[in-house]
Design a protein around this motif. Structure first.
Motif, PDB file in Angstrom:
ATOM      1  N   ARG A 115     -20.212  -3.347 -15.287  1.00  0.00           N
ATOM      2  CA  ARG A 115     -20.754  -2.261 -16.118  1.00  0.00           C
ATOM      3  C   ARG A 115     -21.933  -2.753 -16.956  1.00  0.00           C
ATOM      4  O   ARG A 115     -22.956  -2.083 -17.071  1.00  0.00           O
ATOM      5  CB  ARG A 115     -19.653  -1.697 -17.025  1.00  0.00           C
ATOM      6  CG  ARG A 115     -20.148  -0.641 -18.012  1.00  0.00           C
ATOM      7  CD  ARG A 115     -19.017  -0.055 -18.827  1.00  0.00           C
ATOM      8  NE  ARG A 115     -18.217  -1.009 -19.547  1.00  0.00           N
ATOM      9  CZ  ARG A 115     -18.543  -1.537 -20.728  1.00  0.00           C
ATOM     10  NH1 ARG A 115     -19.683  -1.228 -21.303  1.00  0.00           N
ATOM     11  NH2 ARG A 115     -17.722  -2.392 -21.334  1.00  0.00           N
ATOM     12  N   LEU A 116     -21.811  -3.946 -17.531  1.00  0.00           N
ATOM     13  CA  LEU A 116     -22.846  -4.437 -18.442  1.00  0.00           C
ATOM     14  C   LEU A 116     -24.042  -5.056 -17.714  1.00  0.00           C
ATOM     15  O   LEU A 116     -25.179  -4.875 -18.147  1.00  0.00           O
ATOM     16  CB  LEU A 116     -22.238  -5.431 -19.434  1.00  0.00           C
ATOM     17  CG  LEU A 116     -21.302  -4.762 -20.442  1.00  0.00           C
ATOM     18  CD1 LEU A 116     -20.446  -5.802 -21.155  1.00  0.00           C
ATOM     19  CD2 LEU A 116     -22.086  -3.926 -21.432  1.00  0.00           C
ATOM     20  N   PHE A 117     -23.803  -5.778 -16.638  1.00  0.00           N
ATOM     21  CA  PHE A 117     -24.911  -6.369 -15.883  1.00  0.00           C
ATOM     22  C   PHE A 117     -25.569  -5.355 -14.949  1.00  0.00           C
ATOM     23  O   PHE A 117     -26.730  -5.520 -14.568  1.00  0.00           O
ATOM     24  CB  PHE A 117     -24.438  -7.562 -15.042  1.00  0.00           C
ATOM     25  CG  PHE A 117     -24.024  -8.766 -15.840  1.00  0.00           C
ATOM     26  CD1 PHE A 117     -24.839  -9.300 -16.826  1.00  0.00           C
ATOM     27  CD2 PHE A 117     -22.814  -9.390 -15.582  1.00  0.00           C
ATOM     28  CE1 PHE A 117     -24.457 -10.424 -17.551  1.00  0.00           C
ATOM     29  CE2 PHE A 117     -22.427 -10.519 -16.296  1.00  0.00           C
ATOM     30  CZ  PHE A 117     -23.247 -11.030 -17.285  1.00  0.00           C
ATOM     31  N   GLY A 118     -24.823  -4.311 -14.563  1.00  0.00           N
ATOM     32  CA  GLY A 118     -25.326  -3.389 -13.550  1.00  0.00           C
ATOM     33  C   GLY A 118     -25.147  -4.012 -12.177  1.00  0.00           C
ATOM     34  O   GLY A 118     -24.679  -5.140 -12.048  1.00  0.00           O
ATOM     35  N   THR A 119     -25.540  -3.311 -11.141  1.00  0.00           N
ATOM     36  CA  THR A 119     -25.326  -3.822  -9.785  1.00  0.00           C
ATOM     37  C   THR A 119     -26.391  -4.829  -9.362  1.00  0.00           C
ATOM     38  O   THR A 119     -26.175  -5.604  -8.440  1.00  0.00           O
ATOM     39  CB  THR A 119     -25.298  -2.669  -8.767  1.00  0.00           C
ATOM     40  OG1 THR A 119     -26.521  -1.939  -8.864  1.00  0.00           O
ATOM     41  CG2 THR A 119     -24.118  -1.739  -9.021  1.00  0.00           C
ATOM     42  N   ASP A 120     -27.526  -4.834 -10.045  1.00  0.00           N
ATOM     43  CA  ASP A 120     -28.633  -5.736  -9.711  1.00  0.00           C
ATOM     44  C   ASP A 120     -28.794  -6.763 -10.828  1.00  0.00           C
ATOM     45  O   ASP A 120     -29.447  -6.507 -11.845  1.00  0.00           O
ATOM     46  CB  ASP A 120     -29.920  -4.927  -9.527  1.00  0.00           C
ATOM     47  CG  ASP A 120     -31.099  -5.767  -9.065  1.00  0.00           C
ATOM     48  OD1 ASP A 120     -31.088  -7.003  -9.255  1.00  0.00           O
ATOM     49  OD2 ASP A 120     -32.049  -5.186  -8.515  1.00  0.00           O
ATOM     50  N   PHE A 121     -28.189  -7.929 -10.645  1.00  0.00           N
ATOM     51  CA  PHE A 121     -28.206  -8.964 -11.684  1.00  0.00           C
ATOM     52  C   PHE A 121     -29.631  -9.417 -11.991  1.00  0.00           C
ATOM     53  O   PHE A 121     -29.965  -9.695 -13.139  1.00  0.00           O
ATOM     54  CB  PHE A 121     -27.348 -10.159 -11.245  1.00  0.00           C
ATOM     55  CG  PHE A 121     -27.103 -11.156 -12.340  1.00  0.00           C
ATOM     56  CD1 PHE A 121     -26.177 -10.906 -13.334  1.00  0.00           C
ATOM     57  CD2 PHE A 121     -27.789 -12.365 -12.367  1.00  0.00           C
ATOM     58  CE1 PHE A 121     -25.938 -11.833 -14.350  1.00  0.00           C
ATOM     59  CE2 PHE A 121     -27.561 -13.299 -13.367  1.00  0.00           C
ATOM     60  CZ  PHE A 121     -26.631 -13.023 -14.358  1.00  0.00           C
ATOM     61  N   ARG A 122     -30.459  -9.479 -10.973  1.00  0.00           N
ATOM     62  CA  ARG A 122     -31.837  -9.924 -11.187  1.00  0.00           C
ATOM     63  C   ARG A 122     -32.588  -8.961 -12.111  1.00  0.00           C
ATOM     64  O   ARG A 122     -33.404  -9.377 -12.919  1.00  0.00           O
ATOM     65  CB  ARG A 122     -32.567 -10.103  -9.868  1.00  0.00           C
ATOM     66  CG  ARG A 122     -33.754 -11.048 -10.027  1.00  0.00           C
ATOM     67  CD  ARG A 122     -34.411 -11.420  -8.736  1.00  0.00           C
ATOM     68  NE  ARG A 122     -33.525 -12.140  -7.843  1.00  0.00           N
ATOM     69  CZ  ARG A 122     -33.607 -12.076  -6.520  1.00  0.00           C
ATOM     70  NH1 ARG A 122     -34.516 -11.338  -5.945  1.00  0.00           N
ATOM     71  NH2 ARG A 122     -32.789 -12.761  -5.766  1.00  0.00           N
ATOM     72  N   LYS A 123     -32.277  -7.677 -12.015  1.00  0.00           N
ATOM     73  CA  LYS A 123     -32.901  -6.691 -12.907  1.00  0.00           C
ATOM     74  C   LYS A 123     -32.451  -6.952 -14.352  1.00  0.00           C
ATOM     75  O   LYS A 123     -33.250  -6.866 -15.282  1.00  0.00           O
ATOM     76  CB  LYS A 123     -32.532  -5.270 -12.487  1.00  0.00           C
ATOM     77  CG  LYS A 123     -33.283  -4.206 -13.266  1.00  0.00           C
ATOM     78  CD  LYS A 123     -32.914  -2.809 -12.792  1.00  0.00           C
ATOM     79  CE  LYS A 123     -33.603  -2.537 -11.468  1.00  0.00           C
ATOM     80  NZ  LYS A 123     -33.439  -1.147 -11.016  1.00  0.00           N
ATOM     81  N   TRP A 124     -31.161  -7.273 -14.540  1.00  0.00           N
ATOM     82  CA  TRP A 124     -30.679  -7.609 -15.884  1.00  0.00           C
ATOM     83  C   TRP A 124     -31.415  -8.852 -16.395  1.00  0.00           C
ATOM     84  O   TRP A 124     -31.844  -8.892 -17.549  1.00  0.00           O
ATOM     85  CB  TRP A 124     -29.162  -7.838 -15.882  1.00  0.00           C
ATOM     86  CG  TRP A 124     -28.631  -8.171 -17.235  1.00  0.00           C
ATOM     87  CD1 TRP A 124     -28.354  -7.300 -18.257  1.00  0.00           C
ATOM     88  CD2 TRP A 124     -28.338  -9.481 -17.747  1.00  0.00           C
ATOM     89  NE1 TRP A 124     -27.913  -8.001 -19.359  1.00  0.00           N
ATOM     90  CE2 TRP A 124     -27.892  -9.331 -19.071  1.00  0.00           C
ATOM     91  CE3 TRP A 124     -28.412 -10.761 -17.210  1.00  0.00           C
ATOM     92  CZ2 TRP A 124     -27.507 -10.409 -19.864  1.00  0.00           C
ATOM     93  CZ3 TRP A 124     -28.040 -11.839 -17.999  1.00  0.00           C
ATOM     94  CH2 TRP A 124     -27.596 -11.661 -19.307  1.00  0.00           C
ATOM     95  N   LEU A 125     -31.603  -9.841 -15.522  1.00  0.00           N
ATOM     96  CA  LEU A 125     -32.360 -11.034 -15.917  1.00  0.00           C
ATOM     97  C   LEU A 125     -33.799 -10.679 -16.293  1.00  0.00           C
ATOM     98  O   LEU A 125     -34.349 -11.247 -17.243  1.00  0.00           O
ATOM     99  CB  LEU A 125     -32.371 -12.075 -14.796  1.00  0.00           C
ATOM    100  CG  LEU A 125     -31.113 -12.888 -14.596  1.00  0.00           C
ATOM    101  CD1 LEU A 125     -31.285 -13.828 -13.397  1.00  0.00           C
ATOM    102  CD2 LEU A 125     -30.746 -13.675 -15.834  1.00  0.00           C
ATOM    103  N   ASP A 126     -34.400  -9.751 -15.574  1.00  0.00           N
ATOM    104  CA  ASP A 126     -35.764  -9.326 -15.906  1.00  0.00           C
ATOM    105  C   ASP A 126     -35.830  -8.720 -17.301  1.00  0.00           C
ATOM    106  O   ASP A 126     -36.793  -8.953 -18.041  1.00  0.00           O
ATOM    107  CB  ASP A 126     -36.300  -8.327 -14.873  1.00  0.00           C
ATOM    108  CG  ASP A 126     -36.627  -8.980 -13.541  1.00  0.00           C
ATOM    109  OD1 ASP A 126     -36.788 -10.222 -13.490  1.00  0.00           O
ATOM    110  OD2 ASP A 126     -36.715  -8.236 -12.530  1.00  0.00           O
ATOM    111  N   PHE A 127     -34.820  -7.937 -17.674  1.00  0.00           N
ATOM    112  CA  PHE A 127     -34.782  -7.393 -19.037  1.00  0.00           C
ATOM    113  C   PHE A 127     -34.733  -8.518 -20.070  1.00  0.00           C
ATOM    114  O   PHE A 127     -35.363  -8.439 -21.121  1.00  0.00           O
ATOM    115  CB  PHE A 127     -33.596  -6.449 -19.232  1.00  0.00           C
ATOM    116  CG  PHE A 127     -33.810  -5.076 -18.679  1.00  0.00           C
ATOM    117  CD1 PHE A 127     -34.740  -4.214 -19.251  1.00  0.00           C
ATOM    118  CD2 PHE A 127     -33.089  -4.641 -17.592  1.00  0.00           C
ATOM    119  CE1 PHE A 127     -34.943  -2.943 -18.741  1.00  0.00           C
ATOM    120  CE2 PHE A 127     -33.282  -3.377 -17.069  1.00  0.00           C
ATOM    121  CZ  PHE A 127     -34.211  -2.516 -17.641  1.00  0.00           C
TER     122      PHE A 127
END
Length: 171
Positions: A58-70
């Motif tokens: 829920r917190l990372f979302g399905t695309d971890f790389r997108k969370w890293l980009d944030f």
């Protein structure tokens, strides 16, 4: 895109908000971490593991790389907080943590704790990370020795509440 800013400056996107919002910590993460620290949880039980993994998704979302980009685009995430994220990525990819979680949590800057935030020029960059899908990242993380423990503690660092530091009283 507006963001939720957690106590140690990590962020997640928030839909439908008019502005960025400051969070005191994700309630589920705070609850899971309290259970973990107080040994109330049967860490080997599927119920506990499922709650941890569902919360992480829920917190990372399905695309971890997108969370890293944030995180990479976040000007407030720097210094030791960014180093913790780099250490976490190194751990997920099979390396050894450079500093224990319990040391990291004590030295990272928090919103409103009065810690000086280093200028952006002193920040380090995020290390390259090869995995994209969050499910793949969580599998790699949990395969590590004590990986689920590390995941719970890291979720707390990323999304948990501020540490409560008792002020000493001088008589």
């Amino acid at each position: 895109m507006n963001l939720t800013v957690y106590p140690r400056y990590f962020v997640t996107p928030v839909k439908g908000a008019d502005a960025d919002r400051k969070s005191d910590g994700d309630e589920e993460v705070v609850d899971l971490y309290a259970m973990y620290m107080n040994r109330f949880a049967k860490r080997d039980s599927w119920d506990f593991q499922d709650r941890v993994l569902s919360t992480a998704m829920r917190l990372f979302g399905t695309d971890f790389r997108k969370w890293l980009d944030f995180q990479r685009d976040n000007p407030k995430l720097m210094g030791l907080n960014q180093e913790f994220l780099n250490d976490t990525l190194r751990f997920i990819e099979g390396g050894v943590r450079q500093v224990s979680y319990f040391s990291w949590i004590e030295i990272m800057n928090e919103l409103g704790d009065g810690s000086p935030i280093p200028p952006h020029s002193q920040s380090t960059s995020l290390r390259p990370f090869g995995m994209k899908e969050t499910a793949q990242v969580l599998q790699a993380w949990c395969r590590r020795p004590r990986g689920l423990d590390d995941l719970v503690c890291s979720l707390n660092a990323f999304f948990g509440s501020r540490r409560h530091i008792a002020q000493s009283q001088n008589p």
